[in-house]
Design a protein around this motif. Structure first.
Motif, mmCIF file in Angstrom:
data_model
loop_
_atom_site.group_PDB
_atom_site.id
_atom_site.type_symbol
_atom_site.label_atom_id
_atom_site.label_comp_id
_atom_site.label_asym_id
_atom_site.label_seq_id
_atom_site.Cartn_x
_atom_site.Cartn_y
_atom_site.Cartn_z
ATOM 1 N N ILE A 130 29.803 65.182 25.453
ATOM 2 C CA ILE A 130 30.958 66.054 25.227
ATOM 3 C C ILE A 130 30.975 67.075 26.360
ATOM 4 N N PHE A 133 35.412 71.400 24.578
ATOM 5 C CA PHE A 133 36.082 71.358 23.279
ATOM 6 C C PHE A 133 36.947 72.595 23.107
ATOM 7 N N VAL A 157 39.495 69.876 19.086
ATOM 8 C CA VAL A 157 39.691 68.804 20.051
ATOM 9 C C VAL A 157 38.463 68.742 20.958
ATOM 10 N N THR A 158 37.994 67.519 21.266
ATOM 11 C CA THR A 158 36.830 67.342 22.139
ATOM 12 C C THR A 158 37.174 66.421 23.297
ATOM 13 N N ASP A 159 36.537 66.659 24.429
ATOM 14 C CA ASP A 159 36.657 65.789 25.615
ATOM 15 C C ASP A 159 35.378 64.957 25.689
ATOM 16 N N ASP A 160 35.480 63.658 25.386
ATOM 17 C CA ASP A 160 34.312 62.786 25.264
ATOM 18 C C ASP A 160 34.233 61.782 26.403
ATOM 19 N N LYS A 161 33.005 61.530 26.850
ATOM 20 C CA LYS A 161 32.727 60.487 27.831
ATOM 21 C C LYS A 161 31.667 59.555 27.244
ATOM 22 N N SER A 180 36.493 56.944 27.971
ATOM 23 C CA SER A 180 36.659 58.389 27.788
ATOM 24 C C SER A 180 37.849 58.626 26.880
ATOM 25 N N GLU A 181 37.858 59.769 26.209
ATOM 26 C CA GLU A 181 38.965 60.097 25.319
ATOM 27 C C GLU A 181 39.005 61.597 25.060
ATOM 28 N N THR A 182 40.191 62.072 24.679
ATOM 29 C CA THR A 182 40.371 63.399 24.120
ATOM 30 C C THR A 182 40.609 63.203 22.630
ATOM 31 N N ARG A 183 39.678 63.636 21.812
ATOM 32 C CA ARG A 183 39.693 63.327 20.377
ATOM 33 C C ARG A 183 40.059 64.560 19.559
ATOM 34 N N GLY A 184 40.959 64.378 18.595
ATOM 35 C CA GLY A 184 41.353 65.464 17.715
ATOM 36 C C GLY A 184 40.669 65.371 16.366
#
Length: 265
Positions: A130, A133, A157-161, A180-184
């Motif tokens: 992460i 966030f 919200v998180t920025d995941d790799k 990768s994703e931006t997860r809510g």
């Protein structure tokens, strides 16, 4: 002689009658003013910084590999991604008697990393990180003068790799796929805050982020992946569940505070 005695007695009587009145008047004038106890105000705009530690628990289930659906989904395993975080927050609070209500936006850089060897294919390792966030929350609190306890809740919200790396030599550590994703998701938390100056306060806060279960497509990045799927193609699909726990120390500066605003006798 009689006149002198009567005059003396009359003067004594007048003085004895006037003495209590003078004493009472002097007592009233000499009384100290009533004690005024200031009540701390939590109302107004504030801005601040925070820093601390976090842990993200992730579980991976492979659902497609390579190009074929895996039924039922095969569990690859779980790991905790841990590390430090630092960022800032801005918000506004209202106060009604001892109750405090607020809105806040928070943004943080993070370095929460972790990994586990895949149970599905032990030749590869699943890695996660992460990198950032954000939290957008409402607050309800109760104040004991300059001490405030509050609970908060809202959106996260998180920025995941995510990366797959080779587990064994001679290519150990090489990346073969990534996503990768931006997860809510959602967040709930609680904290206790202390006002130590008219415009300054410090706090300790705990937050739990519910980030749910998302499907992630991993693209081939070479080495092991390129032998099966061309670089850039979808190598596998994993359903990844994620929760995050955060503990942070915070410092806030309030604008237009104006010091104590309510007097208590």
């Amino acid at each position: 002689m009689k006149k002198f005695l009567f005059a003396s007695v009359g003067s004594a009587v007048l003085l004895s009658m006037a003495a209590p009145a003078l004493a009472a008047d002097m007592a009233v004038k000499a009384a100290p003013p009533p004690f005024v106890a200031p009540i701390y105000s939590w109302a107004g705009f504030y801005i601040g910084g925070n820093g601390g530690w976090g842990s993200s628990h992730k579980c991976w289930d492979v659902t497609n590999f390579p190009g074929a659906t895996v039924v039922p989904a095969f569990r690859e395993g779980c790991h905790d991604a841990t590390g430090g975080t630092a960022g800032g927050q801005i918000g506004y609070r209202w106060q009604a008697s001892n109750w405090v209500f607020g809105l806040e936006a928070q943004g943080n850089w993070a370095d929460l990393t972790g990994s586990n060897v895949s149970v599905f294919v032990p030749r590869w390792t699943n890695n996660s990180k992460i990198e950032a966030f954000g939290l957008f929350t409402g607050q309800v609190g109760y104040a004991w003068n300059n001490v405030l306890w509050y609970v908060k809740g809202g959106a996260a919200v998180t920025d995941d790799k995510f990366r797959g790396t080779v587990t064994t030599a001679p290519f150990q550590g090489f990346v073969f796929d990534s996503a990768s994703e931006t997860r809510g998701g959602g967040v709930v938390g609680t904290g206790i805050e202390f006002g130590f100056a008219p415009n300054w306060s410090v706090a300790i806060e705990y937050d739990h982020l519910f980030m749910g279960n998302h499907s992630n497509s991993f693209t081939s990045a070479g080495v092991l992946g390129a032998a099966v799927i061309p670089v850039g193609g979808v190598f596998r699909t994993d359903s990844i569940r994620q929760d995050v726990d955060l503990i942070t120390a915070r410092i806030n500066y309030r604008f237009n505070w104006g010091g104590p605003v309510v007097a208590k006798y």
